[in-house]
Write a protein that holds these residues in place. Sequence first.
Motif, short mmCIF file in Angstrom:
data_model
loop_
_atom_site.label_atom_id
_atom_site.label_comp_id
_atom_site.label_asym_id
_atom_site.label_seq_id
_atom_site.Cartn_x
_atom_site.Cartn_y
_atom_site.Cartn_z
N ALA A 1 0.84 -1.21 0.00
CA ALA A 1 0.00 0.00 0.00
C ALA A 1 0.87 1.25 0.00
O ALA A 1 1.69 1.44 -0.90
CB ALA A 1 -0.97 -0.02 1.17
N ASP A 2 0.75 2.10 1.02
CA ASP A 2 1.45 3.39 1.00
C ASP A 2 2.93 3.27 1.32
O ASP A 2 3.65 4.28 1.33
CB ASP A 2 0.78 4.41 1.92
CG ASP A 2 0.73 3.97 3.37
OD1 ASP A 2 1.23 2.86 3.69
OD2 ASP A 2 0.19 4.72 4.20
N ARG A 3 3.41 2.05 1.58
CA ARG A 3 4.86 1.86 1.73
C ARG A 3 5.53 1.60 0.39
O ARG A 3 6.74 1.38 0.33
CB ARG A 3 5.16 0.73 2.72
CG ARG A 3 4.85 1.11 4.16
CD ARG A 3 5.48 0.18 5.16
NE ARG A 3 4.79 -1.10 5.26
CZ ARG A 3 5.35 -2.29 5.06
NH1 ARG A 3 6.62 -2.38 4.69
NH2 ARG A 3 4.65 -3.40 5.21
N ALA A 4 4.76 1.62 -0.68
CA ALA A 4 5.29 1.52 -2.05
C ALA A 4 5.09 2.86 -2.76
O ALA A 4 3.98 3.37 -2.82
CB ALA A 4 4.60 0.41 -2.81
N THR A 5 6.18 3.41 -3.26
CA THR A 5 6.12 4.64 -4.06
C THR A 5 6.61 4.29 -5.46
O THR A 5 7.75 3.83 -5.63
CB THR A 5 7.01 5.74 -3.46
OG1 THR A 5 6.57 6.02 -2.13
CG2 THR A 5 6.94 7.01 -4.29
N LEU A 6 5.75 4.48 -6.44
CA LEU A 6 6.02 3.99 -7.78
C LEU A 6 6.38 5.13 -8.74
O LEU A 6 5.84 6.23 -8.63
CB LEU A 6 4.81 3.23 -8.33
CG LEU A 6 4.24 2.13 -7.42
CD1 LEU A 6 3.04 1.47 -8.09
CD2 LEU A 6 5.30 1.09 -7.07
N PHE B 1 10.26 0.60 -2.14
CA PHE B 1 9.50 -0.23 -1.20
C PHE B 1 10.12 -0.08 0.18
O PHE B 1 11.31 -0.36 0.37
CB PHE B 1 9.52 -1.69 -1.66
CG PHE B 1 9.03 -1.85 -3.08
CD1 PHE B 1 7.68 -1.79 -3.36
CD2 PHE B 1 9.92 -2.01 -4.13
CE1 PHE B 1 7.21 -1.91 -4.67
CE2 PHE B 1 9.48 -2.14 -5.43
CZ PHE B 1 8.11 -2.08 -5.71
N LEU B 2 9.31 0.36 1.13
CA LEU B 2 9.82 0.70 2.46
C LEU B 2 9.49 -0.38 3.48
O LEU B 2 8.42 -1.01 3.41
CB LEU B 2 9.22 2.03 2.92
CG LEU B 2 9.59 3.27 2.12
CD1 LEU B 2 8.84 4.48 2.67
CD2 LEU B 2 11.09 3.51 2.13
N PRO B 3 10.36 -0.57 4.47
CA PRO B 3 10.02 -1.44 5.60
C PRO B 3 9.03 -0.74 6.52
O PRO B 3 8.67 0.42 6.31
CB PRO B 3 11.38 -1.65 6.27
CG PRO B 3 12.13 -0.39 5.99
CD PRO B 3 11.69 0.05 4.62
N GLU B 4 8.61 -1.44 7.56
CA GLU B 4 7.60 -0.87 8.46
C GLU B 4 8.15 0.32 9.25
O GLU B 4 7.41 1.27 9.54
CB GLU B 4 7.09 -1.94 9.42
CG GLU B 4 6.26 -3.02 8.73
CD GLU B 4 5.68 -4.01 9.71
OE1 GLU B 4 5.92 -3.85 10.93
OE2 GLU B 4 4.97 -4.94 9.26
N TRP C 1 9.18 -7.40 -10.67
CA TRP C 1 10.07 -7.91 -9.62
C TRP C 1 9.78 -7.39 -8.22
O TRP C 1 10.52 -7.69 -7.28
CB TRP C 1 11.52 -7.56 -9.98
CG TRP C 1 11.79 -7.71 -11.44
CD1 TRP C 1 11.87 -6.73 -12.39
CD2 TRP C 1 11.94 -8.95 -12.16
NE1 TRP C 1 12.08 -7.26 -13.63
CE2 TRP C 1 12.13 -8.62 -13.53
CE3 TRP C 1 11.96 -10.29 -11.76
CZ2 TRP C 1 12.32 -9.59 -14.50
CZ3 TRP C 1 12.15 -11.24 -12.75
CH2 TRP C 1 12.33 -10.90 -14.08
N SER C 2 8.70 -6.64 -8.04
CA SER C 2 8.44 -5.97 -6.77
C SER C 2 8.48 -6.94 -5.59
O SER C 2 8.96 -6.60 -4.50
CB SER C 2 7.08 -5.28 -6.81
OG SER C 2 6.92 -4.48 -7.96
N HIS C 3 7.97 -8.15 -5.77
CA HIS C 3 7.91 -9.13 -4.68
C HIS C 3 9.29 -9.52 -4.16
O HIS C 3 9.42 -9.98 -3.03
CB HIS C 3 7.16 -10.38 -5.12
CG HIS C 3 7.75 -11.04 -6.34
ND1 HIS C 3 7.78 -10.43 -7.58
CD2 HIS C 3 8.35 -12.25 -6.51
CE1 HIS C 3 8.35 -11.24 -8.47
NE2 HIS C 3 8.72 -12.34 -7.83
N LEU C 4 10.32 -9.31 -4.97
CA LEU C 4 11.67 -9.65 -4.53
C LEU C 4 12.20 -8.66 -3.51
O LEU C 4 13.27 -8.87 -2.94
CB LEU C 4 12.61 -9.74 -5.73
CG LEU C 4 12.24 -10.80 -6.78
CD1 LEU C 4 13.28 -10.82 -7.90
CD2 LEU C 4 12.11 -12.18 -6.15
N ALA C 5 11.46 -7.60 -3.24
CA ALA C 5 11.82 -6.67 -2.17
C ALA C 5 11.45 -7.21 -0.79
O ALA C 5 11.90 -6.67 0.23
CB ALA C 5 11.14 -5.32 -2.39
N ALA C 6 10.66 -8.26 -0.74
CA ALA C 6 10.09 -8.70 0.54
C ALA C 6 11.15 -9.10 1.56
O ALA C 6 11.02 -8.80 2.75
CB ALA C 6 9.13 -9.87 0.30
#
Length: 260
Positions: free
Chosen positions: A36-41, A56-59, A82-87
């Motif tokens: 959600a808002d922890r992703a800036t595209l 992609f930001l951590p908590e 590839w966004s999921h690879l930020a997890a």
Amino acid sequence: MAKLDDAYANSAYIDGAEAYPGRWAAAAEAYRAALADRATLGVSYGPSERQAFDVFLPEDAPDGVCMFVHGGYWLKFDRSYWSHLAAGANARGWAVVMPSYDLAPQVPIAEITQQIACAVLAMAERFEGPITLTGHSAGGHLVARMLAPGLLPENVVARIKRVVPISPVADLRPLLKTSMNEDFGLDPAGAEAESPVLQPAPSVPVSVWVGGQERPAFLDQARWLAQAWGAEHVEVPGKHHFDVIDALAYPASDLVARLT
């Protein structure tokens, strides 16, 4: 078929290869939605539309920032797969930046290298603290190129904790003997100039990662870079060119541990 086309073909030697891009895109879209808002595209770092990155930001406040540069032989894909690879890095408290870049043949590989250097600079301005860089295949080449003398300012290089090229194309000279070079437009001098194996060994720690079941050419490329730089060399058993990157999504993986 050019002499080395088969040596550098990956899809033909991976079962179900055609399904991977769709799975990557779906997993990436789901991760962006979950953050959600922890992703800036679409943060611009250069003049063209593709010169932009996602963040992609951590908590909590990030402990550092990691850039992942995608592959596709400098010819295809963009950051949205590839966004999921930020997890993995996000879960360990690190921000992750994923850039797109202009593709060949619209621009030469040397220009793509310069674009990624601009992306690193923009990332370094946006975030404080340590930096790590990783990339896959052509992206592995691009992050390795960031360690070329003078490409990045010394104050940025000083912040780089580690670089992890994954299945990198580290010596571009063999690509002169592939049909892909019709799009790359490399000549011998250009291939040499863009080959990380011919750069001086960097002072920044480097871990070269590759799947144990990759094509022999990619096993060679990873070994050549590790030997040229005196770097850590990790062959991951049972992994091929398309799934060796999966570990980036898992915070407990050895790959993520190198990067955070």
